[in-house]
Scaffold this active site. Structure first.
Site, PDB file in Angstrom:
ATOM      1  N   ARG A 251       0.871  -1.178   0.000  1.00 45.46           N
ATOM      2  CA  ARG A 251       0.000   0.000   0.000  1.00 45.46           C
ATOM      3  C   ARG A 251       0.902   1.221   0.000  1.00 45.46           C
ATOM      4  NH1 ARG A 251      -2.553   0.479   5.380  1.00 45.46           N
ATOM      5  NH2 ARG A 251      -1.111   2.206   5.615  1.00 45.46           N
ATOM      6  N   HIS A 255      -3.525   4.390   4.910  1.00 43.52           N
ATOM      7  CA  HIS A 255      -4.749   3.579   4.839  1.00 43.52           C
ATOM      8  C   HIS A 255      -5.885   4.356   4.189  1.00 43.52           C
ATOM      9  CE1 HIS A 255      -8.268   1.268   6.053  1.00 43.52           C
ATOM     10  NE2 HIS A 255      -8.715   2.302   6.724  1.00 43.52           N
ATOM     11  N   TYR A 264       3.769   4.832  11.767  1.00 35.70           N
ATOM     12  CA  TYR A 264       4.012   3.393  11.936  1.00 35.70           C
ATOM     13  C   TYR A 264       4.921   2.761  10.890  1.00 35.70           C
ATOM     14  CZ  TYR A 264      -0.068   3.328   8.780  1.00 35.70           C
ATOM     15  OH  TYR A 264      -0.940   3.556   7.763  1.00 35.70           O
TER      16      TYR A 264
END
Lengths: 333, 327
Positions: A251, A255, A264
């Protein structure tokens, strides 16, 4: 142009035109997605959820299906997938702007909640993996009615932990149903990495528990995805049952438009992944294989750009749903 | 007209609908070879084969979810949850999926699934084979919730549920299965979903109930008649959406209302019924609205005196009705 010895797509059963079309859909999905982020940051659309990085997996998979009779139970990142199945840039922008004409939901659902009866794309929701048993149910119905149809359902690697994945896969295994379970493993469930999601090494390992094959492949290569999918589709049509395919991708963006992935994962990791971005990689392949030249690439880029521009303008100016229409379609009238 | 049991009415409804429409099929745990743990699907696999009477893996979310997928495709599945207590793992599929498919797709998709679930106690089923879970599903627009009390209504409502183009949750009180018998016509008929039914005409007090306790109210009404008290008894039959008009009419008729259900009181269906009455016909009332329900404890205990304490009885209902009559 001369045919390259590095041509892999012909052996996979894909024509030059088909691989060009695949590239077109990948690029279209990427540019729609990028535009939606711009619109979000400009305050024009409330929310974006991305397909960026997963276009090769989606387009490779969709091309192996029969777009006239097979069913999709997709998940929220499958923008490129639904474009191949018939939705348009305009449809996607209408959804992003939550306008009345949004074919997924008439502006009722967030973007990424795909659905179109006319393209056999089942309406989806936000609780993840609920679409998996639905896919199994469609396949069961198709089998009962002796229809030659394959049902494709996709989900993330995090979703493969849900009970509905297990329950649906097991049901399909028992009844040898024509379902393809397609995991788009982009390595993160929002912020939680693979190592904290799976007790086993690969999502595909789980297929053994359901009595059907599972395979892990490079999801950044649309030809590999196509070839693998083609076999799974043939298995399904031959009545041999389901297949679990784990397409490993990445990705490339947070998100969603409300996430900040700097909290993160390192920038270095994301930059490394960008080097394997499936879109430039596939463009390079097409050139090496002698299917696309610079001029064709530019023309394609311009065509996609124009489509996204037109779609954005149309959707931005399209009417919202009437407020009172919120009361409609609770039950059949 | 033949006299049949409640469970025979359920079986007949499924059998006749499966004969009538090839898209109707049955799926659930033990529904095939065993004919259901309560025998509701008895004989169906012999007549229709295992292709249409499917013994599923033991997994309630898949039972609901697979049925939902098949329904969206155009079939009319009847999914059985073996005990209503076990529906919890399927709630996401029922509430987030089935109930919202039409709405969220702006009428593009719909979900004509029927989910049957035996509920209620009085069969030594303890905490997890006795629950009344209907209140969990009676504020879910998009879903219809039905709980018949007589064989006639059970058959007609189940046929209506199967033919309905929206999802229907069909609760069958398991104590009614063999206890309750009644007349059912030979031919095809449906009972419309969404309409309550006056089961007994009366003038002094109104009792509103559903399921097993409806019968307790009818028995009590019979006794009270001997005392010169005339009770009007309304069977809700459909718990969502409620038949507001019938509730208002029944409440206004006597001005004294007792709501009875086996489910516990707080947050139960009776609270909504009381609110409808308070909103629409408060000034027709001659007494506070009364509720007689199961106690507000987690579930029905196993030990006989504990179970007996939980369960309503015709005597408990009679007492509450008499008290209201003399208010």
């Amino acid at each position: 142009m001369t045919k390259s010895t590095r041509n892999r797509h012909t052996a996979a059963g894909l024509t030059d035109q088909q691989v060009l079309d695949m590239y077109y859909y990948m690029l279209l999905a990427r540019r729609i997605d990028e535009r939606q982020w711009l619109l979000n940051r400009a305050g024009k659309v409330p929310f974006v959820i991305s397909c960026q990085g997963q276009e090769a997996a989606q387009v490779g998979a969709a091309f192996a299906l029969d777009r006239q009779k097979d069913y999709l139970c997709p998940y929220y990142r499958d923008l490129a997938m639904v474009l191949v199945f018939g939705q348009t840039a305009r449809d996607c922008m209408l959804s992003a702007f939550a306008k009345a004409e949004d074919p997924n939901s008439g502006g009722r659902q967030m973007p990424g909640h795909f659905g179109s009866r006319k393209y056999r794309i089942l309406t989806g929701s936000s609780p993840v993996t609920t679409q998996v048993p639905h896919a199994v149910g469609i396949a069961l119905a198709g089998k009962m009615q002796k229809k030659d149809l394959v049902v494709f359902t996709s989900f993330g690697e995090g979703s493969s932990n849900q009970g509905d994945f297990h329950e649906g896969a097991n049901f399909a295994g028992v009844h040898k149903l024509p379902v393809i379970f397609f995991c788009e493993n982009n390595k993160y469930a929002i912020s939680v990495p693979l190592a904290k999601q799976l007790g086993c090494e690969r999502v595909s390992d789980r297929a053994a528990g359901y009595g059907f094959p599972g395979i892990t492949i490079d999801g950044n290569d649309p030809i590999v995805v196509y070839e693998t999918m083609k076999q799974a589709v043939e298995r399904a049509r031959a009545g041999e049952g389901p297949t679990l395919i784990e397409a490993v991708t990445y990705r490339l963006v947070p998100h969603s438009s409300d996430d900040d992935d700097r909290t993160y994962r390192t920038r270095e990791e994301v930059e490394d992944a960008r080097k394997k971005d499936p879109i430039p990689r596939f463009a390079a392949y097409l050139k090496e294989a002698g299917v696309m030249d610079e001029q064709m690439e530019q023309e394609m880029a311009q065509r996609v750009q124009a489509e996204v521009d037109e779609a954005t303008e149309y959707a931005e100016n399209a009417p919202y749903p009437m407020p009172e229409s919120a009361l409609d379609h609770v039950y059949e009238r | 007209m033949a006299v049949i049991s409640f469970i025979e009415a359920i079986t007949q409804a499924m059998q006749e609908e499966m004969r009538r429409d090839p898209s109707v099929f049955v799926m659930g745990e033990d529904v095939g070879v065993r004919g259901g743990v309560f025998r509701a699907t008895n004989g169906l696999i012999e007549e229709f084969g295992e292709g249409r009477v499917i013994d599923t893996p033991l997994a309630e979310s898949a039972i609901a979810g697979v049925a939902i997928g098949a329904a969206a495709y155009g079939m009319r599945p009847i999914a059985e949850i073996q005990f209503a207590d076990f529906i919890m793992t399927a709630v996401n599929q029922i509430v987030n999926e089935a109930a919202k498919m039409r709405y969220r797709s702006n009428n593009d998709w719909n979900c004509p699934v029927t989910i049957r679930a035996p509920f209620g106690g009085g069969v030594h089923g303890a905490l997890y084979h006795s629950q009344s879970v209907e209140a969990m599903f009676t504020n879910i627009p998009g879903l219809k919730v039905v709980a018949p009390s007589t064989p006639y209504d059970a058959k007609g409502l189940l046929k209506a549920a199967i033919r309905d183009n929206d999802p229907v949750l069909f609760f069958e009180h398991k104590r009614c299965y063999r206890l309750i018998k009644g007349e059912v016509p030979d031919g095809d008929y449906v009972v419309p979903i969404g309409r309550a039914d006056v089961k007994r005409e009366g003038d002094d007090i109104t009792v509103i109930s559903y399921g097993l306790t409806l019968h307790f109210a009818l028995q009590a009404a019979e006794k009270l008649a001997e005392e010169g008290i005339s009770a009007h008894v309304l069977d809700l039959r459909t718990l969502y959406p409620l038949d507001k008009e019938a509730i208002i009419t029944a409440a206004s008729k006597t001005g004294k209302v007792l709501i009875v259900h086996e489910d516990n009181k707080e947050g139960g269906v009776g609270g909504e019924v009381a609110a409808i009455i308070a909103e629409h016909c408060l000034f027709d009332l001659d007494a506070p609205i009364k509720r007689l329900c199961g106690p507000d404890i987690p579930a029905m205990p196993y030990s006989p005196p504990l179970e007996k304490f939980f369960m309503l009885t015709p005597e408990k209902v009679l007492e509450a009705m008499r008290e209201l009559a003399y208010f």
